[in-house]
Design a protein around this motif. Sequence first.
Motif, PDB file in Angstrom:
ATOM      1  N   LEU A 155       0.847  -1.183   0.000  1.00 14.38           N
ATOM      2  CA  LEU A 155       0.000   0.000   0.000  1.00 14.38           C
ATOM      3  C   LEU A 155       0.890   1.243   0.000  1.00 14.38           C
ATOM      4  O   LEU A 155       1.851   1.324   0.780  1.00 14.38           O
ATOM      5  N   PRO A 156       0.615   2.216  -0.873  1.00 17.03           N
ATOM      6  CA  PRO A 156       1.472   3.410  -0.950  1.00 17.03           C
ATOM      7  C   PRO A 156       1.564   4.148   0.385  1.00 17.03           C
ATOM      8  O   PRO A 156       0.645   4.108   1.211  1.00 17.03           O
ATOM      9  N   ALA A 157       2.662   4.857   0.556  1.00 18.84           N
ATOM     10  CA  ALA A 157       2.933   5.544   1.819  1.00 18.84           C
ATOM     11  C   ALA A 157       1.834   6.534   2.177  1.00 18.84           C
ATOM     12  O   ALA A 157       1.444   6.650   3.349  1.00 18.84           O
ATOM     13  N   ALA A 158       1.329   7.263   1.212  1.00 14.04           N
ATOM     14  CA  ALA A 158       0.288   8.259   1.486  1.00 14.04           C
ATOM     15  C   ALA A 158      -0.985   7.591   1.990  1.00 14.04           C
ATOM     16  O   ALA A 158      -1.665   8.118   2.880  1.00 14.04           O
ATOM     17  N   ASP A 159      -1.323   6.436   1.437  1.00 14.62           N
ATOM     18  CA  ASP A 159      -2.510   5.706   1.879  1.00 14.62           C
ATOM     19  C   ASP A 159      -2.313   5.172   3.296  1.00 14.62           C
ATOM     20  O   ASP A 159      -3.230   5.229   4.132  1.00 14.62           O
ATOM     21  N   MET A 160      -1.118   4.637   3.569  1.00 16.74           N
ATOM     22  CA  MET A 160      -0.820   4.186   4.925  1.00 16.74           C
ATOM     23  C   MET A 160      -0.953   5.335   5.915  1.00 16.74           C
ATOM     24  O   MET A 160      -1.531   5.192   7.002  1.00 16.74           O
ATOM     25  N   ALA A 161      -0.446   6.498   5.513  1.00 12.09           N
ATOM     26  CA  ALA A 161      -0.503   7.657   6.402  1.00 12.09           C
ATOM     27  C   ALA A 161      -1.946   8.080   6.672  1.00 12.09           C
ATOM     28  O   ALA A 161      -2.279   8.519   7.778  1.00 12.09           O
ATOM     29  N   ASP A 162      -2.812   7.959   5.667  1.00  9.73           N
ATOM     30  CA  ASP A 162      -4.231   8.306   5.865  1.00  9.73           C
ATOM     31  C   ASP A 162      -4.849   7.442   6.960  1.00  9.73           C
ATOM     32  O   ASP A 162      -5.549   7.942   7.849  1.00  9.73           O
ATOM     33  N   ILE A 163      -4.608   6.131   6.876  1.00 17.50           N
ATOM     34  CA  ILE A 163      -5.173   5.198   7.871  1.00 17.50           C
ATOM     35  C   ILE A 163      -4.559   5.451   9.232  1.00 17.50           C
ATOM     36  O   ILE A 163      -5.245   5.508  10.262  1.00 17.50           O
ATOM     37  N   TRP A 164      -3.258   5.609   9.259  1.00 18.09           N
ATOM     38  CA  TRP A 164      -2.489   5.833  10.486  1.00 18.09           C
ATOM     39  C   TRP A 164      -2.960   7.081  11.214  1.00 18.09           C
ATOM     40  O   TRP A 164      -3.125   7.094  12.431  1.00 18.09           O
ATOM     41  N   GLU A 165      -3.179   8.147  10.434  1.00 20.70           N
ATOM     42  CA  GLU A 165      -3.619   9.410  11.034  1.00 20.70           C
ATOM     43  C   GLU A 165      -5.011   9.276  11.636  1.00 20.70           C
ATOM     44  O   GLU A 165      -5.310   9.828  12.697  1.00 20.70           O
ATOM     45  N   GLU A 166      -5.866   8.515  10.967  1.00 16.38           N
ATOM     46  CA  GLU A 166      -7.228   8.300  11.487  1.00 16.38           C
ATOM     47  C   GLU A 166      -7.189   7.554  12.823  1.00 16.38           C
ATOM     48  O   GLU A 166      -7.925   7.886  13.755  1.00 16.38           O
ATOM     49  N   THR A 167      -6.345   6.536  12.926  1.00 11.10           N
ATOM     50  CA  THR A 167      -6.278   5.782  14.184  1.00 11.10           C
ATOM     51  C   THR A 167      -5.782   6.671  15.322  1.00 11.10           C
ATOM     52  O   THR A 167      -6.268   6.581  16.455  1.00 11.10           O
ATOM     53  N   LYS A 168      -4.826   7.545  15.009  1.00  7.87           N
ATOM     54  CA  LYS A 168      -4.337   8.469  16.033  1.00  7.87           C
ATOM     55  C   LYS A 168      -5.449   9.403  16.494  1.00  7.87           C
ATOM     56  O   LYS A 168      -5.620   9.652  17.697  1.00  7.87           O
ATOM     57  N   GLN A 169      -6.205   9.928  15.545  1.00  4.69           N
ATOM     58  CA  GLN A 169      -7.274  10.859  15.890  1.00  4.69           C
ATOM     59  C   GLN A 169      -8.318  10.201  16.787  1.00  4.69           C
ATOM     60  O   GLN A 169      -8.926  10.858  17.624  1.00  4.69           O
ATOM     61  N   MET A 170      -8.505   8.889  16.635  1.00  5.61           N
ATOM     62  CA  MET A 170      -9.476   8.168  17.456  1.00  5.61           C
ATOM     63  C   MET A 170      -8.865   7.642  18.760  1.00  5.61           C
ATOM     64  O   MET A 170      -9.534   6.957  19.525  1.00  5.61           O
ATOM     65  N   GLY A 171      -7.576   7.950  18.999  1.00  7.19           N
ATOM     66  CA  GLY A 171      -6.989   7.651  20.296  1.00  7.19           C
ATOM     67  C   GLY A 171      -6.161   6.396  20.397  1.00  7.19           C
ATOM     68  O   GLY A 171      -5.925   5.904  21.507  1.00  7.19           O
TER      69      GLY A 171
END
Length: 509
Positions: free
Chosen positions: A449-465
């Motif tokens: 999975l491209p880095a930008a897509d990984m970052a999208d998912i990663w950022e969402e998990t952080k936002q949810m705690g």
Amino acid sequence: MALLRCSKAWRKISFSLPKQPTVSNFVRSKSAVPEMSTDNGTTPSMPPCDFKPGPLVGPSLDDVKQIRKEKLSAGLMTYYRTPVYIHQGHMQWLFDNEGKRYLDMFAGIVTVSVGHCHPKVNKALHDQVDRLWHTTNIYLHPNIHEYAEKLTSKLPGNLKVCLFTNSGSEANDLALHLARLYTGSYDVISFRNAYHGMSPYLMGLTALSTWHYQVPRGFGIHNTMNPDVYRGPWGGKNCRDSPVQTNRDCNCQAGQCEANDMYLDQFNDLLKHSLPKRIAGFFAESMQGVGGAVQYPRGFLKDAFEMVRSKGGVCIADEVQTGFGRLGSHYWGFESHDVMPDMVVIAKGMGNGFPLGAVITTPEIGHCLSQALHFNTYGGNPMACAVGSAVLDAIEEDGLQQNCEEVGTYFLLEFAKMREEFECIGDVRGKGLMVGVEMVTDKKSRTPLPAADMADIWEETKQMGVLFGKGGLHGNVFRIKPPMCITKDDATFALAVFREALKRYLAKK
């Protein structure tokens, strides 16, 4: 039954897990992770915690960003597009500068073993600070001797001599030096995709191009093909010592793993063509950490160790991330491979975040340092040994090895169900609380999975705690390696957050 501390009160948790599953009986079932409602109908609810963090002590977030930009190296990376400013921790929880609570699923890169600010470990350090901070080990003091006795009692066989250091990289440096001194040979083998540290001396052992600079490295070090049964050329549905297997076809016969045989042929090919008749040694992580929680075929290390010893080499188990019960089934990762190493390298969870590492080896190997002067200023420091000893006690008293097996297996089985649900989850692997979830564009191609897509998912998990780790050569593996004190409720929350992040990511595609 394990005693865990997730708030100010101790509480007991108990699980009833299924017997070791086969692929067919868990990947098609509906996930047990609940869909939790929120203001928008989907954000999971965080488990309660009655610990209250204090106010931020230190510079403001804006000041920290400016100081980091001007006074620290640009090579010191940060996680997330918007970095988290952490100022306090409590067991499995972290708190940012605004008091927001996060579930720590990466444990300071697999370092916080028994929990942030564990009361027993804190007390041991406080008590020692009031007695003696430091004295050279040329003088005698109690801690290093008491700790060496306690630590070596946890290891099998003749692994009875400790050489204390301050980090895993430093310990691997020393192990490499010892292998060459003891054998009188120079050439050493490690796996491609391995990570053994960042020092210039170890850059050849660490065979991940993302960590390499344009400087000479690896003289006398040879990297063999990585026996990765998911991404490598061979692998199937029955190769790994894990509750979850790959979804690749398998040509194994009863009692004979085809993938194992093929990777061993490659290992033997390296020995025949690229190495002299006698070698110094072989380094192997029991499960690759930075490389993305990669596991080898069952039996591979046992056969590889025999090949190395036939060439006069010693075998070094890198337990920096896999030791101290994290894999659940065994206290040390190498035990799950049914091997006996000549040296064991440990660090990270050994000190629960305090700078502490070691090489543990046989008297014959350890005493070869007497050929010349050897000294480590801080290795075996009184404070470090007090912390290390308290960590060993906490692991046992809190039942953390059993907790790793129970909660870790729950994680793996639930992530496996998600793999059937989402096309972008290519592989789920690991053991205990050392779990990898490899993300791909599609299961057939296994394209990372491209880095930008990984970052999208990663950022969402952080936002949810939830703070997940990330690794692998392509940066496409979520690394789930939390403090070993997390509970099943915590795991359920983390799984729900992960699913919700995937749903939000896919909704934007």
